[in-house]
Design an enzyme around this catalytic site. Structure first.
Site, PDB file in Angstrom:
ATOM      1  N   MET A   1     -11.831   5.074  -1.080  1.00  0.00           N
ATOM      2  CA  MET A   1     -12.588   5.247   0.170  1.00  0.00           C
ATOM      3  C   MET A   1     -13.265   6.598   0.090  1.00  0.00           C
ATOM      4  SD  MET A   1      -9.754   3.648   2.681  1.00  0.00           S
ATOM      5  CE  MET A   1      -8.537   3.674   1.393  1.00  0.00           C
TER       6      MET A   1
ATOM      7  N   HIS B   1      -8.055   1.590  -4.502  1.00  0.00           N
ATOM      8  CA  HIS B   1      -9.071   1.415  -3.449  1.00  0.00           C
ATOM      9  C   HIS B   1      -9.638   2.793  -3.123  1.00  0.00           C
ATOM     10  CE1 HIS B   1      -9.728   0.302   1.098  1.00  0.00           C
ATOM     11  NE2 HIS B   1     -10.872   0.503   0.459  1.00  0.00           N
TER      12      HIS B   1
ATOM     13  N   ASP C   1      -7.229  -6.338   3.449  1.00  0.00           N
ATOM     14  CA  ASP C   1      -6.563  -5.046   3.599  1.00  0.00           C
ATOM     15  C   ASP C   1      -6.636  -4.542   5.039  1.00  0.00           C
ATOM     16  OD1 ASP C   1      -5.517  -2.529   3.218  1.00  0.00           O
ATOM     17  OD2 ASP C   1      -7.181  -1.783   1.985  1.00  0.00           O
ATOM     18  N   GLY C   2      -5.475  -4.428   5.678  1.00  0.00           N
ATOM     19  CA  GLY C   2      -5.389  -3.808   6.995  1.00  0.00           C
ATOM     20  C   GLY C   2      -4.755  -4.715   8.030  1.00  0.00           C
TER      21      GLY C   2
ATOM     22  N   SER D   1       0.823  -1.213   0.000  1.00  0.00           N
ATOM     23  CA  SER D   1       0.000   0.000   0.000  1.00  0.00           C
ATOM     24  C   SER D   1       0.856   1.261   0.000  1.00  0.00           C
ATOM     25  CB  SER D   1      -0.915   0.004   1.226  1.00  0.00           C
ATOM     26  OG  SER D   1      -1.538   1.256   1.321  1.00  0.00           O
TER      27      SER D   1
ATOM     28  N   GLY E   1      -9.216   4.126   6.604  1.00  0.00           N
ATOM     29  CA  GLY E   1      -8.863   5.525   6.832  1.00  0.00           C
ATOM     30  C   GLY E   1      -7.415   5.735   7.254  1.00  0.00           C
ATOM     31  N   PHE E   2      -6.811   4.720   7.836  1.00  0.00           N
ATOM     32  CA  PHE E   2      -5.457   4.888   8.368  1.00  0.00           C
ATOM     33  C   PHE E   2      -4.637   3.604   8.194  1.00  0.00           C
ATOM     34  CE2 PHE E   2      -8.466   7.490  10.654  1.00  0.00           C
ATOM     35  CZ  PHE E   2      -7.885   8.752  10.601  1.00  0.00           C
ATOM     36  N   GLY E   3      -3.344   3.782   7.972  1.00  0.00           N
ATOM     37  CA  GLY E   3      -2.435   2.646   7.983  1.00  0.00           C
ATOM     38  C   GLY E   3      -2.020   2.352   9.421  1.00  0.00           C
TER      39      GLY E   3
ATOM     40  N   HIS F   1      -1.057  -1.103  -4.360  1.00  0.00           N
ATOM     41  CA  HIS F   1      -2.362  -0.730  -3.795  1.00  0.00           C
ATOM     42  C   HIS F   1      -2.375   0.775  -3.536  1.00  0.00           C
ATOM     43  CE1 HIS F   1      -6.068  -1.716  -1.579  1.00  0.00           C
ATOM     44  NE2 HIS F   1      -5.700  -0.800  -0.696  1.00  0.00           N
TER      45      HIS F   1
ATOM     46  N   ASP G   1      -4.594   3.935  -2.034  1.00  0.00           N
ATOM     47  CA  ASP G   1      -5.717   4.297  -1.151  1.00  0.00           C
ATOM     48  C   ASP G   1      -6.116   5.754  -1.337  1.00  0.00           C
ATOM     49  OD1 ASP G   1      -6.131   1.879   0.508  1.00  0.00           O
ATOM     50  OD2 ASP G   1      -4.042   2.232   1.065  1.00  0.00           O
TER      51      ASP G   1
ATOM     52  N   MET H   1     -12.026  -5.466   4.339  1.00  0.00           N
ATOM     53  CA  MET H   1     -11.260  -4.607   5.241  1.00  0.00           C
ATOM     54  C   MET H   1     -11.063  -5.322   6.574  1.00  0.00           C
ATOM     55  SD  MET H   1     -10.511  -2.005   3.483  1.00  0.00           S
ATOM     56  CE  MET H   1      -9.510  -1.354   4.826  1.00  0.00           C
TER      57      MET H   1
ATOM     58  N   MET I   1      -8.687   8.688  -0.344  1.00  0.00           N
ATOM     59  CA  MET I   1      -9.638   9.029   0.733  1.00  0.00           C
ATOM     60  C   MET I   1     -10.155  10.447   0.550  1.00  0.00           C
ATOM     61  SD  MET I   1      -7.466   7.636   3.942  1.00  0.00           S
ATOM     62  CE  MET I   1      -6.541   6.103   3.870  1.00  0.00           C
TER      63      MET I   1
HETATM   64  C1  DX5 Z   1      -6.590   1.613   5.252  1.00  0.00           C
HETATM   65  C2  DX5 Z   1      -6.096   1.329   3.863  1.00  0.00           C
HETATM   66  C3  DX5 Z   1      -5.028   0.328   3.816  1.00  0.00           C
HETATM   67  C4  DX5 Z   1      -3.774   0.700   4.566  1.00  0.00           C
HETATM   68  C5  DX5 Z   1      -3.239  -0.559   5.138  1.00  0.00           C
HETATM   69  O1  DX5 Z   1      -7.696   2.415   5.187  1.00  0.00           O
HETATM   70  O2  DX5 Z   1      -7.158   0.857   3.044  1.00  0.00           O
HETATM   71  O3  DX5 Z   1      -4.721  -0.056   2.479  1.00  0.00           O
HETATM   72  O4  DX5 Z   1      -2.799   1.309   3.768  1.00  0.00           O
HETATM   73  O5  DX5 Z   1      -2.178  -0.247   5.966  1.00  0.00           O
HETATM   74  P1  DX5 Z   1      -1.552  -1.304   6.989  1.00  0.00           P
HETATM   75  O6  DX5 Z   1      -1.066  -2.452   6.152  1.00  0.00           O
HETATM   76  O7  DX5 Z   1      -0.484  -0.530   7.643  1.00  0.00           O
HETATM   77  O8  DX5 Z   1      -2.662  -1.722   7.913  1.00  0.00           O
HETATM   78 ZN    ZN Z   2      -6.654   0.000   1.020  1.00  0.00          ZN
END
Ligand code: DX5
Ligand code: ZN
Length: 214
Positions: free
Chosen positions: A66, A64, A173-174, A6, A140-142, A31, A33, A135, A35
């Site tokens: 969001m 992806h 994902d996540g 990602s 929303g966050f890594g 990937h 993301d 998910m 948002m």
């Molecule tokens: C979260 C994203 C993910 C995120 C995953 O909203 O959709 O793709 O980048 O990050 P990690 O692998 O750190 O959980």
């Molecule tokens: Zn994602």
């Protein structure tokens, strides 16, 4: 295993270096993301940035969205040369129409489910989609912690796809790392997204190679 690192966890001050690492690595997709600060409580990056990402990176893009009303951006996602466009089930009133529009634009269609959305909502669309993205954190966050219930959901989805003889790829994902990645492989996942586990590792290419071999 299909591996899709990602971009969200990359170093945006030195993106070229990270994109070159992605190209060199054994990963399958990148990937992306996107948002909007409405569907999720965060804003990441948009199409002006992604135009340059797509020029530098040669891996297929796994986008992806969001965002609310993702159907408004089918043309922009296609213009990047994306392989897959993932939209959230929760963001689409007319999901079947959105899937058709994505196909008409020449892309594969992915449907994403938030952690609280049951797999059963896909029963009537599973034959028409190319990918389901589960998910395993709230989007929303890594860097969040993997929600263990997703292992059960992955098994349920594996069963649904196999019973239908459907071709949908199961992607998670996540919170994916070596441990949860191995559990997901056992539960029937086909593809893993990993952000912080890859970009936060001392050797990101080795991390990708580990996940690839699951
Ligand atoms: C979260 C994203 C993910 C995120 C995953 O909203 O959709 O793709 O980048 O990050 P990690 O692998 O750190 O959980
Ligand atoms: Zn994602």
């Amino acid at each position: 295993m299909i591996v899709s690192p990602s971009l969200l966890s990359a170093n945006f001050a030195d993106l070229r270096q990270d994109l070159e690492m992605i190209d060199r690595s054994q990963c399958d997709w990148l990937h992306i993301d996107v948002m909007d600060g409405v569907f999720v409580p965060n804003i990441s990056f948009g199409f002006p940035v992604l135009k340059y990402v797509a020029e530098v990176c040669h891996k297929p893009l796994d986008v992806h969205l969001m965002i609310v009303q993702p159907e408004k951006f089918v043309r922009e996602v296609a213009a990047l040369g994306s392989k897959v466009m993932n939209v959230h089930y929760e963001a689409c009133t007319h999901l079947h129409r959105v899937v058709q529009t994505i196909h008409d634009a020449g892309m594969e269609a992915g449907v994403t489910l938030n952690p609280a959305t049951p797999v059963s909502v896909l029963e009537d669309i599973i034959d028409d989609v190319d990918l389901v993205l589960l998910m395993s954190v709230n989007p929303g966050f890594g860097g969040q912690k993997f929600i263990p219930n997703i292992l059960k959901k992955t098994r349920q989805l594996r069963r649904m796809v196999d019973e239908h003889g459907a071709h949908a790829v199961i992607e998670i994902d996540g919170g994916v790392n070596r441990t949860t990645g191995a559990q997901l492989a056992e539960a029937g996942a086909d593809a893993l997204v990993a952000g912080s586990a890859v970009f936060g590792a001392p050797d990101p290419e080795a991390e990708i190679a580990f996940l690839k071999n699951l």
